[in-house]
Design a protein around this motif. Structure first.
Motif, PDB file in Angstrom:
ATOM      1  N   SER A  71       2.634  59.388 -73.545  1.00 28.49           N
ATOM      2  CA  SER A  71       2.338  57.959 -73.667  1.00 28.49           C
ATOM      3  C   SER A  71       1.702  57.747 -75.033  1.00 28.49           C
ATOM      4  O   SER A  71       1.413  58.703 -75.749  1.00 28.49           O
ATOM      5  CB  SER A  71       1.375  57.511 -72.558  1.00 28.49           C
ATOM      6  OG  SER A  71       0.137  58.190 -72.676  1.00 28.49           O
ATOM      7  N   THR A  75      -3.140  54.218 -75.092  1.00 28.34           N
ATOM      8  CA  THR A  75      -3.206  54.093 -73.631  1.00 28.34           C
ATOM      9  C   THR A  75      -3.905  55.298 -73.014  1.00 28.34           C
ATOM     10  O   THR A  75      -4.637  55.158 -72.039  1.00 28.34           O
ATOM     11  CB  THR A  75      -1.811  53.908 -73.009  1.00 28.34           C
ATOM     12  OG1 THR A  75      -0.982  55.008 -73.340  1.00 28.34           O
ATOM     13  CG2 THR A  75      -1.166  52.634 -73.491  1.00 28.34           C
ATOM     14  N   SER A  79      -7.328  55.095 -70.850  1.00 29.04           N
ATOM     15  CA  SER A  79      -7.440  55.705 -69.519  1.00 29.04           C
ATOM     16  C   SER A  79      -8.737  56.495 -69.406  1.00 29.04           C
ATOM     17  O   SER A  79      -9.446  56.404 -68.396  1.00 29.04           O
ATOM     18  CB  SER A  79      -6.259  56.635 -69.237  1.00 29.04           C
ATOM     19  OG  SER A  79      -5.070  55.929 -69.166  1.00 29.04           O
ATOM     20  N   LEU A 152      -3.620  44.764 -74.215  1.00 30.32           N
ATOM     21  CA  LEU A 152      -2.495  45.642 -73.955  1.00 30.32           C
ATOM     22  C   LEU A 152      -1.379  44.844 -73.291  1.00 30.32           C
ATOM     23  O   LEU A 152      -1.628  43.852 -72.607  1.00 30.32           O
ATOM     24  CB  LEU A 152      -2.909  46.787 -73.028  1.00 30.32           C
ATOM     25  CG  LEU A 152      -3.923  47.783 -73.561  1.00 30.32           C
ATOM     26  CD1 LEU A 152      -4.212  48.845 -72.509  1.00 30.32           C
ATOM     27  CD2 LEU A 152      -3.449  48.436 -74.840  1.00 30.32           C
ATOM     28  N   GLU A 156       2.049  48.722 -71.202  1.00 28.42           N
ATOM     29  CA  GLU A 156       0.991  49.667 -71.580  1.00 28.42           C
ATOM     30  C   GLU A 156      -0.040  49.793 -70.469  1.00 28.42           C
ATOM     31  O   GLU A 156      -0.544  50.880 -70.198  1.00 28.42           O
ATOM     32  CB  GLU A 156       0.309  49.206 -72.876  1.00 28.42           C
ATOM     33  CG  GLU A 156       1.186  49.322 -74.106  1.00 28.42           C
ATOM     34  CD  GLU A 156       0.570  48.676 -75.343  1.00 28.42           C
ATOM     35  OE1 GLU A 156       0.784  49.227 -76.444  1.00 28.42           O
ATOM     36  OE2 GLU A 156      -0.099  47.625 -75.217  1.00 28.42           O
ATOM     37  N   ASP A 159       1.180  52.097 -67.885  1.00 27.16           N
ATOM     38  CA  ASP A 159       0.998  53.487 -68.325  1.00 27.16           C
ATOM     39  C   ASP A 159      -0.446  53.947 -68.136  1.00 27.16           C
ATOM     40  O   ASP A 159      -0.693  55.041 -67.640  1.00 27.16           O
ATOM     41  CB  ASP A 159       1.382  53.638 -69.798  1.00 27.16           C
ATOM     42  CG  ASP A 159       2.874  53.611 -70.040  1.00 27.16           C
ATOM     43  OD1 ASP A 159       3.641  53.752 -69.060  1.00 27.16           O
ATOM     44  OD2 ASP A 159       3.280  53.448 -71.207  1.00 27.16           O
ATOM     45  N   VAL A 160      -1.394  53.103 -68.548  1.00 26.63           N
ATOM     46  CA  VAL A 160      -2.807  53.455 -68.437  1.00 26.63           C
ATOM     47  C   VAL A 160      -3.181  53.705 -66.981  1.00 26.63           C
ATOM     48  O   VAL A 160      -3.879  54.666 -66.654  1.00 26.63           O
ATOM     49  CB  VAL A 160      -3.712  52.355 -69.039  1.00 26.63           C
ATOM     50  CG1 VAL A 160      -5.168  52.576 -68.671  1.00 26.63           C
ATOM     51  CG2 VAL A 160      -3.556  52.297 -70.545  1.00 26.63           C
TER      52      VAL A 160
END
Length: 188
Positions: A71, A75, A79, A152, A156, A159-160
């Motif tokens: 990723s 991101t 996280s 974001l 995104e 993904d996070v």
């Protein structure tokens, strides 16, 4: 080094660490403001946010060699930031430091007129918005902050959070509706 994109900077950083920290310092410089803002939105105080930001970059330092470029770096870093802030919130809640704030927010949400007076008395609408964000549950707060504070995209954010895009979109719109309802209750 400023000319390097994130991926090349990360590769250089992994090659240099732990003895040479020039590339690492550049990464920190690029993202320190974003990480601090996100921590501040979660933790509500400057001191806690500054400490949390430093801890996030320390975690990043140790985890960077494991970054697999599946990723975007941004991101991945967000996280780490969200997970760290949520862990801190749980710890603070256990220690009762945050308990008083939660009780105050519950009281404000229950008493519309008092909440209105509080928000009107403050010149800055950010106080109300911050109260609303703090009264959201963890999942809703994550979505709202990632979208509006960290700017974001929904892709995104998915993904996070490690979720599918369609589920993220649906949850985001529901979270936004909750935010709007709470905003009307607390701030208007």
């Amino acid at each position: 080094m400023k000319n390097l994109d994130d991926n090349n900077l990360i590769k250089l950083c992994v090659d240099e660490l732990p003895y040479i920290t020039t590339a690492y310092a550049e990464i920190v410089k690029r993202y320190e403001e974003c990480v601090f803002k996100l921590c501040y939105r979660y933790l509500s105080t400057k001191d806690l946010a500054e400490d949390a930001s430093q801890e996030v970059f320390l975690k990043m330092f140790h985890a960077l060699p494991k970054f697999q470029f599946r990723s975007a770096f941004k991101t991945w870093l967000y996280s780490i930031t969200i997970n760290h802030c949520n862990s801190l919130l749980v710890k603070l809640k256990r220690e009762q430091a945050r308990h008083r704030l939660i009780d105050d927010l519950d009281t404000l949400a229950a008493d519309d007129s008092r909440a209105t007076a509080n928000c009107v008395a403050k010149e800055d609408d950010n106080v109300c918005v911050h109260q609303v964000i703090n009264s959201l549950d963890k999942d809703d707060r994550d979505l709202i902050l990632l979208k509006f504070d960290s700017e974001l995209t929904l892709n995104e954010i998915a993904d996070v959070l490690g979720k599918k895009l369609s589920a993220t979109k649906m949850k985001f719109y529901r979270s936004l509706e909750k935010f709007k309802r709470l905003y009307q209750q607390i701030c208007l």
